[in-house]
Design a protein around this motif. Structure first.
Motif, PDB file in Angstrom:
ATOM      1  N   GLY A  35      -1.468   0.791   7.857  1.00 54.01           N
ATOM      2  CA  GLY A  35      -1.983   2.013   6.612  1.00 54.01           C
ATOM      3  C   GLY A  35      -3.255   2.217   6.615  1.00 54.01           C
ATOM      4  O   GLY A  35      -3.757   3.560   7.141  1.00 54.01           O
ATOM      5  N   ARG A  36      -4.033   1.517   6.687  1.00 47.20           N
ATOM      6  CA  ARG A  36      -5.704   1.404   7.006  1.00 47.20           C
ATOM      7  C   ARG A  36      -5.780   2.221   8.589  1.00 47.20           C
ATOM      8  O   ARG A  36      -7.116   2.151   8.587  1.00 47.20           O
ATOM      9  CB  ARG A  36      -6.541   0.503   6.129  1.00 47.20           C
ATOM     10  CG  ARG A  36      -6.998   0.206   4.795  1.00 47.20           C
ATOM     11  CD  ARG A  36      -7.963  -1.127   5.409  1.00 47.20           C
ATOM     12  NE  ARG A  36      -7.027  -1.760   5.694  1.00 47.20           N
ATOM     13  CZ  ARG A  36      -6.810  -2.746   5.025  1.00 47.20           C
ATOM     14  NH1 ARG A  36      -6.835  -2.524   3.699  1.00 47.20           N
ATOM     15  NH2 ARG A  36      -6.189  -4.015   4.976  1.00 47.20           N
ATOM     16  N   VAL A  64       5.505   6.383   0.519  1.00 45.16           N
ATOM     17  CA  VAL A  64       6.553   4.960   1.498  1.00 45.16           C
ATOM     18  C   VAL A  64       5.529   3.680   1.123  1.00 45.16           C
ATOM     19  O   VAL A  64       4.145   4.102   1.214  1.00 45.16           O
ATOM     20  CB  VAL A  64       6.524   5.957   2.490  1.00 45.16           C
ATOM     21  CG1 VAL A  64       7.752   6.397   3.627  1.00 45.16           C
ATOM     22  CG2 VAL A  64       4.706   5.899   3.175  1.00 45.16           C
ATOM     23  N   SER A  65       6.000   3.195   0.611  1.00 47.78           N
ATOM     24  CA  SER A  65       5.036   1.491   1.161  1.00 47.78           C
ATOM     25  C   SER A  65       5.053   0.826   2.310  1.00 47.78           C
ATOM     26  O   SER A  65       5.945   0.676   3.091  1.00 47.78           O
ATOM     27  CB  SER A  65       5.800   1.041  -0.396  1.00 47.78           C
ATOM     28  OG  SER A  65       5.164  -0.143  -0.348  1.00 47.78           O
ATOM     29  N   VAL A  66       3.885   0.824   2.822  1.00 49.78           N
ATOM     30  CA  VAL A  66       3.767   0.053   4.086  1.00 49.78           C
ATOM     31  C   VAL A  66       2.599  -1.207   3.730  1.00 49.78           C
ATOM     32  O   VAL A  66       2.290  -1.330   3.215  1.00 49.78           O
ATOM     33  CB  VAL A  66       2.478   1.011   5.064  1.00 49.78           C
ATOM     34  CG1 VAL A  66       4.080   1.988   5.580  1.00 49.78           C
ATOM     35  CG2 VAL A  66       1.863   1.546   4.293  1.00 49.78           C
ATOM     36  N   MET A 106       0.926  -1.110  -0.076  1.00 42.81           N
ATOM     37  CA  MET A 106      -0.206   0.115   0.273  1.00 42.81           C
ATOM     38  C   MET A 106       1.057   1.006  -0.189  1.00 42.81           C
ATOM     39  O   MET A 106       2.032   1.348   0.608  1.00 42.81           O
ATOM     40  CB  MET A 106      -1.431   0.225   1.392  1.00 42.81           C
ATOM     41  CG  MET A 106      -2.133   1.452   1.024  1.00 42.81           C
ATOM     42  SD  MET A 106      -2.586   1.109   3.263  1.00 42.81           S
ATOM     43  CE  MET A 106      -4.373   2.030   2.038  1.00 42.81           C
ATOM     44  N   GLU A 107       0.731   1.945  -1.068  1.00 48.30           N
ATOM     45  CA  GLU A 107       1.565   3.518  -0.962  1.00 48.30           C
ATOM     46  C   GLU A 107       0.848   4.361  -0.625  1.00 48.30           C
ATOM     47  O   GLU A 107       0.053   4.695  -0.611  1.00 48.30           O
ATOM     48  CB  GLU A 107       1.718   3.526  -2.399  1.00 48.30           C
ATOM     49  CG  GLU A 107       2.948   2.891  -3.035  1.00 48.30           C
ATOM     50  CD  GLU A 107       3.518   3.639  -4.100  1.00 48.30           C
ATOM     51  OE1 GLU A 107       2.567   4.142  -5.089  1.00 48.30           O
ATOM     52  OE2 GLU A 107       4.808   2.860  -4.675  1.00 48.30           O
ATOM     53  N   LEU A 108       1.849   4.986   0.449  1.00 48.68           N
ATOM     54  CA  LEU A 108       0.230   6.442   0.983  1.00 48.68           C
ATOM     55  C   LEU A 108       1.576   7.313   0.926  1.00 48.68           C
ATOM     56  O   LEU A 108       3.132   7.799   0.612  1.00 48.68           O
ATOM     57  CB  LEU A 108       0.967   6.446   3.003  1.00 48.68           C
ATOM     58  CG  LEU A 108      -0.393   4.819   3.129  1.00 48.68           C
ATOM     59  CD1 LEU A 108       0.023   4.678   4.586  1.00 48.68           C
ATOM     60  CD2 LEU A 108      -1.789   5.442   3.271  1.00 48.68           C
ATOM     61  N   ILE A 109       1.331   8.783   0.645  1.00 50.26           N
ATOM     62  CA  ILE A 109       2.209  10.321   0.900  1.00 50.26           C
ATOM     63  C   ILE A 109       1.461  10.638   2.263  1.00 50.26           C
ATOM     64  O   ILE A 109       1.135  10.518   2.752  1.00 50.26           O
ATOM     65  CB  ILE A 109       1.405  11.281   0.489  1.00 50.26           C
ATOM     66  CG1 ILE A 109       1.288  10.391  -1.090  1.00 50.26           C
ATOM     67  CG2 ILE A 109       1.858  12.493   0.454  1.00 50.26           C
ATOM     68  CD1 ILE A 109       0.593  11.727  -2.257  1.00 50.26           C
TER      69      ILE A 109
END
Length: 146
Positions: free
Chosen positions: A26-27, A19-21, A1-4
């Protein structure tokens, strides 16, 4: 999952990093706490544009951080603590280093100082993060109180 990332997250990344987590992290943590948003293609374009506009201001901030780093390298920090022989009664942490720096005229937040917990007298090094690109090693000495 990619997040900013919306703000700095310890051991993960800095503000505006993509980042990829793992999906659960993330959720269930980053997004509900407001630390991150989903990295959709449109969000990545907006981020790229914002970073491009912010690049000139960032250069000045980095230059200021490098100047502060040079000033810190010239300092000799001595922290006095109660001790029995070489062993301290208590310990010296990044809070004590931040206080010693403030006495010398350089106010640096303690969360940007990494030194570990020291329980003996002697010479040590602390790592100070002034900017994501500027990290300086600060030598300091712990001496016994007389």
């Amino acid at each position: 999952m990619e997040l900013i990332l919306k703000q700095d997250v310890q051991n993960l990344g800095f503000k505006d990093d993509v980042v990829s987590v793992k999906p659960g992290y993330g959720r269930n943590f980053l997004i509900p706490q407001g630390f991150a948003t989903l990295a959709t293609p449109s969000a990545k374009k907006v981020l790229a544009e914002n970073l491009k506009q912010r690049a000139h201001k960032e250069a000045k901030v980095v230059a200021d951080a490098k100047a502060t780093a040079e000033a810190l390298k010239a300092l000799e920090i001595k922290i006095t603590a109660k001790a029995g022989g070489e062993k301290l009664f208590g310990s010296v942490t990044n809070i004590d280093i931040a206080e010693a720096l403030e006495k010398s005229g350089n106010a640096i937040d303690r969360k940007f100082i990494t030194s570990g917990i020291v329980k003996r007298t002697g010479k040590y090094n602390a790592s100070i993060r002034l900017h994501r690109d500027v990290i300086v090693e600060l030598p300091y000495e712990i001496v016994a109180e007389k």
